[in-house]
Structures are given as C-alpha cells and as structure tokens.
Design an enzyme around this catalytic site. Sequence first.
Site, PDB file in Angstrom:
ATOM      1  N   CYS A 197       7.068  -6.802   3.402  1.00 47.73           N
ATOM      2  CA  CYS A 197       5.830  -7.366   2.491  1.00 47.73           C
ATOM      3  C   CYS A 197       5.943  -7.324   1.385  1.00 47.73           C
ATOM      4  O   CYS A 197       5.927  -8.704   0.568  1.00 47.73           O
ATOM      5  CB  CYS A 197       4.441  -6.413   3.033  1.00 47.73           C
ATOM      6  SG  CYS A 197       4.675  -4.910   2.856  1.00 47.73           S
ATOM      7  N   HIS A 235      -0.617  -5.029  -1.868  1.00 50.63           N
ATOM      8  CA  HIS A 235       0.860  -4.229  -1.951  1.00 50.63           C
ATOM      9  C   HIS A 235       1.924  -4.692  -2.848  1.00 50.63           C
ATOM     10  O   HIS A 235       3.074  -4.994  -2.705  1.00 50.63           O
ATOM     11  CB  HIS A 235       1.383  -4.216  -0.376  1.00 50.63           C
ATOM     12  CG  HIS A 235       2.319  -3.182  -0.219  1.00 50.63           C
ATOM     13  ND1 HIS A 235       2.983  -3.024   0.950  1.00 50.63           N
ATOM     14  CD2 HIS A 235       2.553  -2.173  -1.095  1.00 50.63           C
ATOM     15  CE1 HIS A 235       3.955  -1.872   0.778  1.00 50.63           C
ATOM     16  NE2 HIS A 235       3.638  -1.414  -0.435  1.00 50.63           N
TER      17      HIS A 235
END
Length: 139
Positions: A13, A69
């Site tokens: 990610c 994130h």
Amino acid sequence: MRFVDAHSSSGVCSPSRYTLLTGRYHWRTRLQSGIVGVFGEPLIAPKRLTLAGLLKQQGYRTACVGKWHLGWDWPIPKTRRPSFYAKPIDDSLTPDEDQKDLWKAVFSRRIAGGPTTRGFDSYFGTDVPNWPPYCFHRE
C-alpha cells in the site's frame, strides 16, 4: 477520461499510494522496501505536488476518504515513544494508566502532516486500520 490499464511498481500500500498521488516512483523516497511503519513520518515531502494539489490548481475541490498510510507528524514526544510500543504484561491487552494518560495527551491534539497538508481539502479515514490508534481521522 477512462483508464483501462494500470500497473504498480509495488504490491503493497504505502509505495503504491505514494506513486499514484505524486506520479513519482516510490523508490525515490526514504522507503526502499515495505510500508510506512507504525507512527511513521510523512512519506510525501511537504512541498511535493500531488494529484490533489494539481486538481486544486484547476479549481477542483479535493477530498481523501479511506486509508492514508503515508505517515503523519505524530505529536509523540521522542522520549515517550517506547510507551507507544509497549505491550501489556498480561494477556488482557489493557494499557496501564501511564499509557492511557499519554495516549489521551497525544490523541487529543491535532495530528499534522496528513492528507490536508498534501493537497486535499478534507479527509476522513484511518491511518492503518490494523495499527493504533484504532480510530477515524477527520480533517
């Protein structure tokens, strides 16, 4: 406009998000492998143009919803960082009073360095849903 074929230079990610938002290869950052760690610093440099910033220049309003994130400027005193990583001695997973007080002090403050400092007008989501703090951020 329709995009029908896309590829990522990473299978996880943080680097994928970085590349999508900046248009730069993720290995041009300090992150040479893996993902941004727990309470990690922002991966996108403050003055780096992002897709959201480019769209804002064209008059669009921008929002980010979901998992960020990409790091934040967590307001955790360096001397207290070990308390954030400490695990309870027993199996109850209950933090001790010192940890509770520290978390209250830190998470009652604004957490800077997130999406609204990287081109987005607003944000609602999590940093990483499987890491603390287990909460939603709204800016």
